[in-house]
Design a protein around this motif. Structure first.
Motif, PDB file in Angstrom:
ATOM      1  N   GLN A  86     -56.111-109.322  51.417  1.00 36.05           N
ATOM      2  CA  GLN A  86     -55.438-108.837  50.204  1.00 36.05           C
ATOM      3  C   GLN A  86     -55.253-109.955  49.188  1.00 36.05           C
ATOM      4  OE1 GLN A  86     -51.866-106.966  51.793  1.00 36.05           O
ATOM      5  NE2 GLN A  86     -52.963-105.043  52.091  1.00 36.05           N
ATOM      6  N   TYR A  87     -56.316-110.760  49.041  1.00 35.12           N
ATOM      7  CA  TYR A  87     -56.340-111.838  48.051  1.00 35.12           C
ATOM      8  C   TYR A  87     -56.074-111.237  46.674  1.00 35.12           C
ATOM      9  CZ  TYR A  87     -58.131-116.197  45.979  1.00 35.12           C
ATOM     10  OH  TYR A  87     -58.285-117.379  45.313  1.00 35.12           O
ATOM     11  N   THR A  88     -55.117-111.783  45.946  1.00 40.30           N
ATOM     12  CA  THR A  88     -54.630-111.153  44.721  1.00 40.30           C
ATOM     13  C   THR A  88     -55.495-111.507  43.519  1.00 40.30           C
ATOM     14  OG1 THR A  88     -52.377-111.246  45.571  1.00 40.30           O
ATOM     15  CG2 THR A  88     -52.641-110.876  43.218  1.00 40.30           C
ATOM     16  N   LEU A  89     -55.954-110.486  42.820  1.00 34.78           N
ATOM     17  CA  LEU A  89     -56.609-110.656  41.530  1.00 34.78           C
ATOM     18  C   LEU A  89     -55.605-110.354  40.432  1.00 34.78           C
ATOM     19  CD1 LEU A  89     -59.987-108.803  42.230  1.00 34.78           C
ATOM     20  CD2 LEU A  89     -59.555-111.268  42.349  1.00 34.78           C
ATOM     21  N   PHE A  90     -55.844-110.912  39.250  1.00 37.20           N
ATOM     22  CA  PHE A  90     -54.985-110.612  38.115  1.00 37.20           C
ATOM     23  C   PHE A  90     -55.324-109.217  37.594  1.00 37.20           C
ATOM     24  CE2 PHE A  90     -55.509-115.348  37.731  1.00 37.20           C
ATOM     25  CZ  PHE A  90     -54.238-115.651  38.196  1.00 37.20           C
ATOM     26  N   PRO A  91     -54.390-108.261  37.659  1.00 39.13           N
ATOM     27  CA  PRO A  91     -54.718-106.886  37.284  1.00 39.13           C
ATOM     28  C   PRO A  91     -55.047-106.712  35.812  1.00 39.13           C
ATOM     29  CG  PRO A  91     -52.366-107.111  37.710  1.00 39.13           C
ATOM     30  CD  PRO A  91     -52.997-108.396  38.147  1.00 39.13           C
ATOM     31  N   TRP A  92     -54.579-107.641  34.968  1.00 34.57           N
ATOM     32  CA  TRP A  92     -54.816-107.529  33.526  1.00 34.57           C
ATOM     33  C   TRP A  92     -56.124-108.194  33.089  1.00 34.57           C
ATOM     34  CZ3 TRP A  92     -51.062-110.442  35.885  1.00 34.57           C
ATOM     35  CH2 TRP A  92     -51.186-111.830  35.789  1.00 34.57           C
ATOM     36  N   LEU A  96     -64.883-110.383  35.430  1.00 33.71           N
ATOM     37  CA  LEU A  96     -65.375-111.601  34.789  1.00 33.71           C
ATOM     38  C   LEU A  96     -64.220-112.526  34.419  1.00 33.71           C
ATOM     39  CD1 LEU A  96     -67.994-112.984  33.775  1.00 33.71           C
ATOM     40  CD2 LEU A  96     -67.555-111.925  31.544  1.00 33.71           C
ATOM     41  N   GLY A  97     -63.149-111.961  33.874  1.00 35.28           N
ATOM     42  CA  GLY A  97     -61.995-112.755  33.488  1.00 35.28           C
ATOM     43  C   GLY A  97     -61.308-113.395  34.670  1.00 35.28           C
ATOM     44  N   ASN A  98     -61.272-112.693  35.796  1.00 33.89           N
ATOM     45  CA  ASN A  98     -60.682-113.273  37.002  1.00 33.89           C
ATOM     46  C   ASN A  98     -61.466-114.485  37.482  1.00 33.89           C
ATOM     47  OD1 ASN A  98     -58.303-112.047  38.688  1.00 33.89           O
ATOM     48  ND2 ASN A  98     -59.236-110.317  37.596  1.00 33.89           N
ATOM     49  N   VAL A  99     -62.776-114.398  37.452  1.00 35.89           N
ATOM     50  CA  VAL A  99     -63.594-115.519  37.907  1.00 35.89           C
ATOM     51  C   VAL A  99     -63.536-116.670  36.906  1.00 35.89           C
ATOM     52  CG1 VAL A  99     -65.916-116.239  38.594  1.00 35.89           C
ATOM     53  CG2 VAL A  99     -65.100-113.957  39.179  1.00 35.89           C
ATOM     54  N   SER A 136     -61.919-101.457  47.229  1.00 32.39           N
ATOM     55  CA  SER A 136     -61.333-102.599  47.928  1.00 32.39           C
ATOM     56  C   SER A 136     -62.399-103.620  48.304  1.00 32.39           C
ATOM     57  CB  SER A 136     -60.582-102.123  49.172  1.00 32.39           C
ATOM     58  OG  SER A 136     -61.435-101.347  50.006  1.00 32.39           O
ATOM     59  N   GLY A 137     -63.568-103.155  48.710  1.00 33.64           N
ATOM     60  CA  GLY A 137     -64.644-104.069  49.072  1.00 33.64           C
ATOM     61  C   GLY A 137     -65.118-104.883  47.889  1.00 33.64           C
ATOM     62  N   ARG A 138     -65.230-104.243  46.720  1.00 34.72           N
ATOM     63  CA  ARG A 138     -65.683-104.968  45.527  1.00 34.72           C
ATOM     64  C   ARG A 138     -64.626-105.951  45.042  1.00 34.72           C
ATOM     65  NH1 ARG A 138     -68.240 -99.520  43.699  1.00 34.72           N
ATOM     66  NH2 ARG A 138     -70.372 -99.794  44.451  1.00 34.72           N
ATOM     67  N   ARG A 139     -63.355-105.602  45.225  1.00 32.41           N
ATOM     68  CA  ARG A 139     -62.301-106.565  44.877  1.00 32.41           C
ATOM     69  C   ARG A 139     -62.409-107.820  45.733  1.00 32.41           C
ATOM     70  NH1 ARG A 139     -59.057-101.819  44.294  1.00 32.41           N
ATOM     71  NH2 ARG A 139     -58.147-102.085  46.386  1.00 32.41           N
ATOM     72  N   GLU A 140     -62.737-107.648  47.019  1.00 34.75           N
ATOM     73  CA  GLU A 140     -62.909-108.806  47.885  1.00 34.75           C
ATOM     74  C   GLU A 140     -64.076-109.675  47.422  1.00 34.75           C
ATOM     75  OE1 GLU A 140     -61.002-109.945  50.072  1.00 34.75           O
ATOM     76  OE2 GLU A 140     -59.664-108.278  50.502  1.00 34.75           O
ATOM     77  N   LEU A 141     -65.128-109.047  46.923  1.00 34.13           N
ATOM     78  CA  LEU A 141     -66.280-109.813  46.446  1.00 34.13           C
ATOM     79  C   LEU A 141     -65.943-110.587  45.179  1.00 34.13           C
ATOM     80  CD1 LEU A 141     -69.149-107.250  47.135  1.00 34.13           C
ATOM     81  CD2 LEU A 141     -68.675-109.378  48.359  1.00 34.13           C
ATOM     82  N   VAL A 142     -65.114-110.000  44.305  1.00 34.50           N
ATOM     83  CA  VAL A 142     -64.655-110.741  43.123  1.00 34.50           C
ATOM     84  C   VAL A 142     -63.812-111.934  43.557  1.00 34.50           C
ATOM     85  CG1 VAL A 142     -63.272-110.648  41.006  1.00 34.50           C
ATOM     86  CG2 VAL A 142     -64.752-108.725  41.612  1.00 34.50           C
ATOM     87  N   ALA A 143     -62.942-111.724  44.551  1.00 36.86           N
ATOM     88  CA  ALA A 143     -62.129-112.821  45.081  1.00 36.86           C
ATOM     89  C   ALA A 143     -63.024-113.915  45.663  1.00 36.86           C
ATOM     90  CB  ALA A 143     -61.168-112.293  46.141  1.00 36.86           C
ATOM     91  N   LEU A 144     -64.097-113.507  46.322  1.00 41.73           N
ATOM     92  CA  LEU A 144     -65.035-114.471  46.875  1.00 41.73           C
ATOM     93  C   LEU A 144     -65.701-115.273  45.762  1.00 41.73           C
ATOM     94  CD1 LEU A 144     -66.549-115.601  49.328  1.00 41.73           C
ATOM     95  CD2 LEU A 144     -68.140-113.673  49.135  1.00 41.73           C
ATOM     96  N   ALA A 145     -66.114-114.584  44.691  1.00 41.27           N
ATOM     97  CA  ALA A 145     -66.721-115.280  43.549  1.00 41.27           C
ATOM     98  C   ALA A 145     -65.747-116.276  42.942  1.00 41.27           C
ATOM     99  CB  ALA A 145     -67.172-114.267  42.504  1.00 41.27           C
ATOM    100  N   ARG A 146     -64.483-115.885  42.827  1.00 36.06           N
ATOM    101  CA  ARG A 146     -63.487-116.788  42.239  1.00 36.06           C
ATOM    102  C   ARG A 146     -63.271-118.010  43.126  1.00 36.06           C
ATOM    103  NH1 ARG A 146     -57.717-114.493  40.246  1.00 36.06           N
ATOM    104  NH2 ARG A 146     -57.113-114.787  42.422  1.00 36.06           N
ATOM    105  N   SER A 147     -63.330-117.814  44.443  1.00 37.97           N
ATOM    106  CA  SER A 147     -63.134-118.945  45.351  1.00 37.97           C
ATOM    107  C   SER A 147     -64.292-119.941  45.268  1.00 37.97           C
ATOM    108  CB  SER A 147     -62.983-118.444  46.789  1.00 37.97           C
ATOM    109  OG  SER A 147     -64.218-117.970  47.286  1.00 37.97           O
TER     110      SER A 147
END
Length: 249
Positions: A86-92, A96-99, A136-147
């Motif tokens: 449940q790695y947190t992304l910025f909802p706003w 692209l903006g999160n990464v 949920s799976g795609r959110r995890e992939l965005v979190a992975l990209a940000r990491s």
């Protein structure tokens, strides 16, 4: 992408105080080779999460030494990418903006780099989507990209896919393997799931029941079915040992 670094743990022990002392890890040795994808499994309470916190630099070992690329781990650092459940992304912010967040350089350079990272994790089509618009799976992939944004020498994942249904979990795990193949980043994935450990890991480190140590490291290779059975047997033995200790106590 940065070159993956060798991660080494030597004779690591972690004891918690504040009441009766509790030893979570005892004399643990582990090597994650530079550029390797290694998974870590073990019984509940074996110290997997404690080991993760030590490697991430969130807490120091009581004794022993942890080194990354030959340098001692003394605290959190950008050279270690961390993804947890449940790695947190910025909802706003969009994907692209999160990464982009936290990347240095001019706006155009940051955006180009963020797009490259989304492409690496297979999320280019979703760069303008907000977290609530993603599965949920795609959110995890965005979190992975940000990491990956800070080009870490090692990527640490603590059961990041645990909340996903089996099919999605397998898809995200397969994507993680593709990311590893493209980047050469050293990856340590902590999981309680034997199927996931063998499916994703090139080697699987099996921990003993607490206090945790490394019982055996299993090479997966092309014999995934055999590796799965062997890891399962090792874990069943540790579950039985843990039950026996409880009865004796």
């Amino acid at each position: 992408m940065s070159q993956g670094l060798h991660l080494s743990l030597r004779n690591v022990t972690k004891t918690f105080h504040g009441g009766a002392p509790f030893t979570a890890l005892s004399g643990l040795h582990l090597d994650v080779r530079a550029g390797e994808l290694l998974t870590l499994v073990g019984p509940s309470g074996c110290g997997k999460s404690t080991l993760f916190a030590l490697v991430a630099g969130l807490t120091p070992p009581t004794t022993g030494e942890i080194r990354l690329g030959g340098a001692p781990v003394t605290g959190p650092a950008l050279g270690r990418g961390v993804v947890v459940q449940q790695y947190t992304l910025f909802p706003w912010r969009t994907a692209l903006g999160n990464v982009e967040f936290g990347l240095e350089g001019e706006a155009g350079v940051r955006r180009e780099r963020a797009r490259e990272l989304l492409s690496i994790v297979g999320m280019s089509r979703y760069e303008e989507c907000y977290p609530h618009e993603l599965s949920s799976g795609r959110r995890e992939l965005v979190a992975l990209a940000r990491s990956l944004a800070f080009e870490p020498g090692v990527l640490l994942l603590d059961e990041p896919f645990a909340g996903l249904e089996r099919r999605v979990r397998e898809e995200v795990g397969d994507e993680l393997v593709r990311v590893w193949e493209r980047t050469g980043t050293t990856i340590l994935l902590v999981t309680h799931d034997v199927e996931e450990a063998v499916r994703v890991g090139r080697r699987v480190a099996v921990m003993t029941s607490g206090p945790g140590r490394i019982k055996e490291i299993v090479d997966v290779g092309s014999r995934t079915a055999g590796a799965r059975r062997h890891v399962g047997r090792l874990l069943r033995d540790e579950f039985a040992a843990a039950r026996g200790r409880k009865v004796a106590a």
